[in-house]
Design an enzyme around this catalytic site. Sequence first.
Site, PDB file in Angstrom:
ATOM      1  N   LEU A  19       0.873  -1.173   0.000  1.00 54.81           N
ATOM      2  CA  LEU A  19       0.000   0.000   0.000  1.00 54.81           C
ATOM      3  C   LEU A  19       0.906   1.218   0.000  1.00 54.81           C
ATOM      4  CD1 LEU A  19      -2.731  -0.712   2.740  1.00 54.81           C
ATOM      5  CD2 LEU A  19      -3.025  -0.825   0.269  1.00 54.81           C
ATOM      6  N   ASP A  20       0.484   2.279  -0.669  1.00 50.83           N
ATOM      7  CA  ASP A  20       1.246   3.522  -0.598  1.00 50.83           C
ATOM      8  C   ASP A  20       1.342   3.968   0.856  1.00 50.83           C
ATOM      9  OD1 ASP A  20       1.386   3.514  -3.335  1.00 50.83           O
ATOM     10  OD2 ASP A  20      -0.120   5.076  -3.635  1.00 50.83           O
ATOM     11  N   ARG A  21       2.410   4.659   1.158  1.00 57.87           N
ATOM     12  CA  ARG A  21       2.622   5.138   2.523  1.00 57.87           C
ATOM     13  C   ARG A  21       1.442   5.978   3.026  1.00 57.87           C
ATOM     14  NH1 ARG A  21       7.996   8.571   4.397  1.00 57.87           N
ATOM     15  NH2 ARG A  21       7.488   8.724   6.613  1.00 57.87           N
ATOM     16  N   ARG A  48      -4.964   6.608  -7.933  1.00 55.73           N
ATOM     17  CA  ARG A  48      -4.636   8.026  -7.883  1.00 55.73           C
ATOM     18  C   ARG A  48      -4.515   8.610  -9.284  1.00 55.73           C
ATOM     19  NH1 ARG A  48       0.296   7.907  -3.546  1.00 55.73           N
ATOM     20  NH2 ARG A  48       0.175  10.175  -3.783  1.00 55.73           N
TER      21      ARG A  48
END
Length: 327
Positions: A142-144, A259
């Site tokens: 997962l993205d930070r 995104r």
Amino acid sequence: MPSHLNSGEVRHITVDEESVGQRLDNFLIRILKGVPKSHIYRIIRSGEVRRNKGRVGADDRVAMGDVLRIPPIRLSERVEEKAANPAPPREFPIVFEDDAFLAIDKPAGVAVHGGSGVSFGVIEQMRQARPDARLLELVHRLDRETSGLLLIAKKKSALKALQDQFRERETGKTYLTLVKGAWPARLKVLDQPLHKYLLPDGERRVKVTTADNPDGMRSISLVKVARRLGTMPGLNTHAPDGFTLLEVTIKTGRTHQIRVHLASAGYPIAGDDKYGDFELNRELGKAGLKRMFLHAWRLKLSHPVTKLPLELQVELPAELLQWASRE
């Protein structure tokens, strides 16, 4: 200091049966414990890592019997010191756990693993918190800045079975996200290839590309309107059409996929500092939204051992729920 660090010799590693199907970068991160992720990606990009004497990419899958050439690795004293000082132990909220794997609720702002300027992440902290665990490996990423469901395997067989499901698109991963504007209900499928590239400072970015681009990766996002939110006080100038809470199910797991797909469609995610509306983000920050509104909400999969269907879900954290519930 681990014996593999500051190795002045070329080494050759043969891929065993338990590692079959792993991405090259994940394989090397596991084998070269303590070596910064940024260094691993650098030696892959430069061609110093070879597979069966040929070049290999970070996202290529290793196969049984592959012989990998690992170049000499020389690290600075600062990196050696970091390797000698492990991450602080930390447990995260458990959503599901058995002998095969566990699912946690990852908070926003925490990287899933160390590297790229981050000393440590979820996996390093959990390994320190569970010193008796035989194996703890990330199933996916997962993205930070993204919160929500993250799977961690406790057995190599479970790791392979789960990663196979993700690769074969047999899982259903649904995110909740708040976007600028009134999302058109008729727009339900985003099927646009994505292309990764680097900024001059080396930071990774992703953009929508054309179907004939050989470097484009097919990427599919399914979008459903969950709730429409009107304009908000103080934000009318930057978001005159209000906001929309979306359920986005991804059929492919590309870097920054949701995104980029949403921003490219003209509906950037609130608080997205890479692909968002920066003027709006500044005003959202003043109004109290201090992070990107993207949450890994629900995951449908088959249990890696029993093969029974499993649905995991974790609700929005408080700092996002207050935005999603506004009139």
